[in-house]
Design an enzyme around this catalytic site. Structure first.
Site, mmCIF file in Angstrom:
data_model
loop_
_atom_site.group_PDB
_atom_site.id
_atom_site.type_symbol
_atom_site.label_atom_id
_atom_site.label_comp_id
_atom_site.label_asym_id
_atom_site.label_seq_id
_atom_site.Cartn_x
_atom_site.Cartn_y
_atom_site.Cartn_z
ATOM 1 N N GLY A 14 -23.053 44.803 -44.136
ATOM 2 C CA GLY A 14 -22.241 43.725 -43.753
ATOM 3 C C GLY A 14 -21.396 42.808 -44.018
ATOM 4 N N PHE A 15 -20.557 42.337 -43.082
ATOM 5 C CA PHE A 15 -20.155 40.590 -43.355
ATOM 6 C C PHE A 15 -20.955 39.695 -43.615
ATOM 7 C CE2 PHE A 15 -18.204 37.008 -40.771
ATOM 8 C CZ PHE A 15 -17.366 36.406 -41.835
ATOM 9 N N PHE A 38 -23.558 51.398 -40.171
ATOM 10 C CA PHE A 38 -23.359 52.065 -38.860
ATOM 11 C C PHE A 38 -21.631 51.266 -38.938
ATOM 12 C CE2 PHE A 38 -23.652 50.328 -34.359
ATOM 13 C CZ PHE A 38 -22.475 51.289 -33.638
ATOM 14 N N LYS A 93 -32.849 48.525 -29.653
ATOM 15 C CA LYS A 93 -33.745 49.092 -31.095
ATOM 16 C C LYS A 93 -34.029 48.350 -32.283
ATOM 17 C CE LYS A 93 -34.461 54.324 -28.977
ATOM 18 N NZ LYS A 93 -34.098 55.135 -29.582
ATOM 19 N N TYR A 147 -27.494 43.309 -26.735
ATOM 20 C CA TYR A 147 -27.307 42.676 -27.855
ATOM 21 C C TYR A 147 -28.144 40.943 -27.679
ATOM 22 C CZ TYR A 147 -25.482 40.019 -31.619
ATOM 23 O OH TYR A 147 -25.391 39.279 -32.815
HETATM 24 P P1 NAD Z 1 -21.289 43.097 -39.631
HETATM 25 O O1 NAD Z 1 -21.751 44.650 -38.065
HETATM 26 O O2 NAD Z 1 -20.670 43.008 -41.103
HETATM 27 O O3 NAD Z 1 -23.160 42.909 -40.253
HETATM 28 C C1 NAD Z 1 -24.548 43.718 -39.541
HETATM 29 C C2 NAD Z 1 -25.105 44.897 -40.714
HETATM 30 O O4 NAD Z 1 -26.435 45.763 -40.292
HETATM 31 C C3 NAD Z 1 -24.085 45.857 -40.928
HETATM 32 O O5 NAD Z 1 -23.690 46.252 -42.408
HETATM 33 C C4 NAD Z 1 -24.096 47.417 -40.158
HETATM 34 O O6 NAD Z 1 -23.823 48.407 -40.764
HETATM 35 C C5 NAD Z 1 -25.938 46.931 -40.339
HETATM 36 N N1 NAD Z 1 -26.798 47.736 -39.015
HETATM 37 C C6 NAD Z 1 -27.192 47.833 -38.023
HETATM 38 N N2 NAD Z 1 -27.457 48.595 -37.336
HETATM 39 C C7 NAD Z 1 -28.488 48.735 -38.568
HETATM 40 C C8 NAD Z 1 -29.272 49.656 -38.530
HETATM 41 N N3 NAD Z 1 -29.432 49.664 -36.940
HETATM 42 N N4 NAD Z 1 -30.483 49.368 -39.454
HETATM 43 C C9 NAD Z 1 -29.662 48.978 -40.608
HETATM 44 N N5 NAD Z 1 -28.676 48.652 -41.248
HETATM 45 C C10 NAD Z 1 -28.345 49.006 -39.718
HETATM 46 O O7 NAD Z 1 -22.529 41.770 -38.496
HETATM 47 P P2 NAD Z 1 -22.468 40.215 -38.743
HETATM 48 O O8 NAD Z 1 -21.379 39.601 -38.698
HETATM 49 O O9 NAD Z 1 -22.494 40.698 -40.658
HETATM 50 O O10 NAD Z 1 -23.443 39.861 -38.619
HETATM 51 C C11 NAD Z 1 -25.187 40.127 -39.450
HETATM 52 C C12 NAD Z 1 -25.570 39.462 -38.554
HETATM 53 O O11 NAD Z 1 -25.825 38.305 -38.866
HETATM 54 C C13 NAD Z 1 -26.558 40.103 -37.518
HETATM 55 O O12 NAD Z 1 -27.815 40.540 -37.058
HETATM 56 C C14 NAD Z 1 -25.820 39.483 -36.537
HETATM 57 O O13 NAD Z 1 -26.317 39.655 -34.666
HETATM 58 C C15 NAD Z 1 -25.721 38.186 -36.467
HETATM 59 N N6 NAD Z 1 -24.684 37.149 -36.543
HETATM 60 C C16 NAD Z 1 -23.872 37.098 -36.600
HETATM 61 C C17 NAD Z 1 -22.927 36.366 -36.073
HETATM 62 C C18 NAD Z 1 -21.203 35.897 -36.526
HETATM 63 O O14 NAD Z 1 -20.110 35.481 -36.023
HETATM 64 N N7 NAD Z 1 -20.596 36.554 -37.427
HETATM 65 C C19 NAD Z 1 -22.875 35.414 -34.950
HETATM 66 C C20 NAD Z 1 -24.545 35.329 -34.487
HETATM 67 C C21 NAD Z 1 -24.986 36.395 -35.337
#
Ligand code: NAD
Ligand code: UDP
Length: 324
Positions: A14-15, A38, A93, A147
């Protein structure tokens, strides 16, 4: 000298996960990136695939997996409101079963495990700025609850595994973080505004744009979570990680228009249900225990993000896979 560790990053494509993987690989660790793609795509980590200390596993964290690791960063979870509300049952989940699965693995391997929690645990906060001791104002039955409550339940699981089974845990509460490699169609405010400005569409302000957020650049965030993983065992968190400089969403829109030189106009749309009216982290704990504070001002981070948006082909990105 730091010792080489075998490190699992769930949500590693992910990001934030892909940047974290990059930093850990550069530090010579043996990195396993686990993702079900996803909300991301393999291209985020394609440049790491040929490295001997990087491995990619397509797996859904709601199912158990047996790996031998020293540290786990648990980032797997859709993070943008549009993504996590797409299939709310799957979202909760992922948070709850995902936490149980990584905590079980950590317990078995005696690994240290870090949870990527969120400022959303504070809901629409009545305390401002938010400190870690604030218990929040979350609507448990609203559209964001899958969430918010999922992440709250995950924090509960982390603390209980820590107290009951002595698992070495860390909890970081991440505030809005942005930067290159955000999914251009994730609907988050920074990616939406930059994409709209660059293609000349109207900039969509929800509500009157007076709601606030505090934006942290991804490099600052990744430094903080690595520092938190390395923190002494008596500091498990939760700890707020974010940039305490607060902006209205309207100010953000105006800055994006200025920095892109766009002719896009602001248009107003209804505020989504339960959208928090203000958000700003109190980062005293992070400063005290991690010696960390963000270094990148919003303008500088936005310019880097805009450059990246210029460099990508939007046709290579698609909405999340409707397969749940
Ligand atoms: P993102 O959506 O780019 O990354 C999440 C990653 O998790 C994706 O690569 C997705 O494919 C993967 N994923 C989702 N469901 C999954 C599953 N069931 N099994 C395996 N992989 C799965 O988002 P992000 O911004 O990189 O966020 C990463 C984490 O940081 C997340 O847990 C998010 O809640 C947390 N977070 C991010 C922010 C933000 O501002 N970017 C703020 C608060 C919390
Ligand atoms: N927002 C907006 N226009 C958009 C996308 C978001 O005005 O095109 C607003 C949204 O209503 C919220 C803020 O920007 O008040 C941040 O939204 P985002 O989805 O990025 O993250 P949140 O902090 O709400 O999880």
């Amino acid at each position: 000298m730091t010792s080489i560790k075998r490190i699992l990053v769930t949500g590693g494509a992910g990001f934030l996960g892909s940047h974290l993987c990059e930093r850990l690989v550069q530090a010579s660790h043996d990195v396993i990136c686990l993702d079900n793609f996803f909300t991301s795509q393999k291209s985020n980590v394609a440049h790491l695939l040929d490295l001997p200390n990087f491995e990619l596993i397509r797996h859904d964290i709601t199912s158990p997996i047996w790996l031998e690791v020293d540290e786990i960063y648990n980032l797997a979870c859709p993070a943008a409101p549009g993504h996590y509300q797409y299939n709310p049952i799957k979202t909760i989940k992922t948070s709850v079963l995902g936490a149980i699965n990584v905590l079980g693995m950590a317990k078995r391997c005696r690994a240290k495990v870090l949870q990527a929690s969120t400022s959303e645990v504070y809901g629409d906060p009545e305390e401002h700025p938010q400190t870690e001791s604030y218990r929040g104002n979350v609507n448990p039955i609203g559209p964001r609850a899958c969430y918010d409550e999922g992440k709250r339940a995950a924090e509960t699981l982390f603390m209980d595994y820590h107290r009951m089974n002595k698992v070495a845990i860390r909890i970081v509460r991440i505030f809005n973080t942005y930067g290159p490699r955000m999914h251009p169609y994730d609907g988050r405010v920074v990616s939406n505004f930059i994409r709209q400005a660059l293609v000349g569409n109207d900039i969509s302000l929800f509500g009157d744009g007076s709601q606030t957020r505090s934006f942290c650049y991804r490099d600052d965030l990744v430094s903080a979570i690595i520092a938190m993983m390395g923190a002494p065992n008596d500091f498990v968190g939760p700890v707020n990680i974010g940039n305490p400089k607060e902006f209205t969403i309207r100010e953000l829109a105006e800055m994006v228009i200025e920095l892109t030189g766009s002719k896009s106009k602001l248009v107003f749309a209804p505020l989504p249900a339960d959208d928090p009216t203000r958000r700003r982290p109190d980062i005293s704990l992070a400063k005290e225990h991690l010696g960390w504070e963000p270094e990148t001002p919003l303008r500088e981070g936005l310019l880097k993000t805009i450059d990246w948006f210029h460099s990508i082909n939007l046709g290579h990105y698609r909405p999340p896979t409707p397969n749940f």
